[in-house]
Design an enzyme around this catalytic site. Structure first.
Site, PDB file in Angstrom:
ATOM      1  CG  HIS A 186      -1.890   1.148   1.195  1.00 28.18           C
ATOM      2  ND1 HIS A 186      -1.538   2.441   1.505  1.00 28.18           N
ATOM      3  CD2 HIS A 186      -3.189   1.193   0.860  1.00 28.18           C
ATOM      4  CE1 HIS A 186      -2.595   3.227   1.366  1.00 28.18           C
ATOM      5  NE2 HIS A 186      -3.614   2.485   0.972  1.00 28.18           N
ATOM      6  CD  GLU A 223      10.046   7.616  -6.419  1.00 28.37           C
ATOM      7  OE1 GLU A 223      11.285   7.528  -6.314  1.00 28.37           O
ATOM      8  OE2 GLU A 223       9.479   8.320  -7.254  1.00 28.37           O
ATOM      9  CG  LEU A 246      -4.766  -9.151   5.933  1.00 24.13           C
ATOM     10  CD1 LEU A 246      -5.254  -8.741   7.315  1.00 24.13           C
ATOM     11  CD2 LEU A 246      -4.677 -10.666   5.846  1.00 24.13           C
ATOM     12  CB  ALA A 247      -9.579  -7.433   2.597  1.00 26.14           C
ATOM     13  CG  HIS A 248     -10.167  -8.192  -3.642  1.00 25.64           C
ATOM     14  ND1 HIS A 248      -9.251  -7.694  -4.543  1.00 25.64           N
ATOM     15  CD2 HIS A 248     -10.305  -9.509  -3.937  1.00 25.64           C
ATOM     16  CE1 HIS A 248      -8.863  -8.660  -5.357  1.00 25.64           C
ATOM     17  NE2 HIS A 248      -9.474  -9.771  -5.009  1.00 25.64           N
ATOM     18  CG  ASN A 254     -12.519   1.769  -3.490  1.00 26.62           C
ATOM     19  OD1 ASN A 254     -13.338   1.074  -4.081  1.00 26.62           O
ATOM     20  ND2 ASN A 254     -12.864   2.795  -2.744  1.00 26.62           N
ATOM     21  CG  HIS A 255      -5.783   1.079  -2.732  1.00 24.27           C
ATOM     22  ND1 HIS A 255      -5.820   2.263  -3.433  1.00 24.27           N
ATOM     23  CD2 HIS A 255      -5.565   1.424  -1.438  1.00 24.27           C
ATOM     24  CE1 HIS A 255      -5.638   3.274  -2.599  1.00 24.27           C
ATOM     25  NE2 HIS A 255      -5.479   2.786  -1.383  1.00 24.27           N
TER      26      HIS A 255
END
Length: 143
Positions: A9, A45, A70-72, A74-75
């Site tokens: 992330h 970066e 861990l989870a789906h 929006n990203h």
């Protein structure tokens, strides 16, 4: 040549990138993939386009991308596939999200040019895997 790219992330703090980097190092030591790199969604970066362009330049013909999430969300469902050119960029109006407008800096300006003969495979995040359950139980015990 096969490349594995781990996506993190990213954060204003260093820990997100450090953890993804450590996971990548441990995978590198197993010598399964020719190339193992990390790319960060935001704040840090290398960006996702920087990493994908780098492994293409190094000769990767198959690029397997695993979001270390861990989870789906929006990203993983929208932003990353858009960056990878797997889905079209749409103007996202967050209908039904209670006016929740957060404009991230997602490095959308950078482009990934995927040459002929290069395959990009985008995988699922970790999910409620039994191995994740074991880690949670270890942490609960203070291990």
């Amino acid at each position: 040549m096969e490349a594995l790219v781990l996506l993190g992330h990213g954060s204003r703090l260093p820990y997100s990138k450090e953890i993804v980097g450590k996971v990548a190092e441990k995978i590198k030591e197993k010598n399964i993939y020719d190339i193992v790199e990390i790319g960060m969604m935001e704040f840090n970066e290398p960006t996702i386009p920087q990493t994908i362009n780098k492994v293409i330049a190094e000769g990767a013909k198959k690029i397997i991308i695993v979001p270390v999430f861990l989870a789906h969300g929006n990203h993983t469902k929208r932003d990353i596939p858009q960056i990878l050119g797997l889905i079209e960029c749409e103007e996202h109006h967050h209908e039904g999200e209670g006016g929740h407008h957060h404009h991230h800096h997602h490095h959308h300006g950078e482009k990934i040019e995927v040459p002929e003969g290069v395959e990009i495979i985008y995988r699922d995040p970790m999910g409620a895997d039994d191995r994740v359950v074991d880690i949670v139980l270890d942490r609960a015990k203070g291990n």
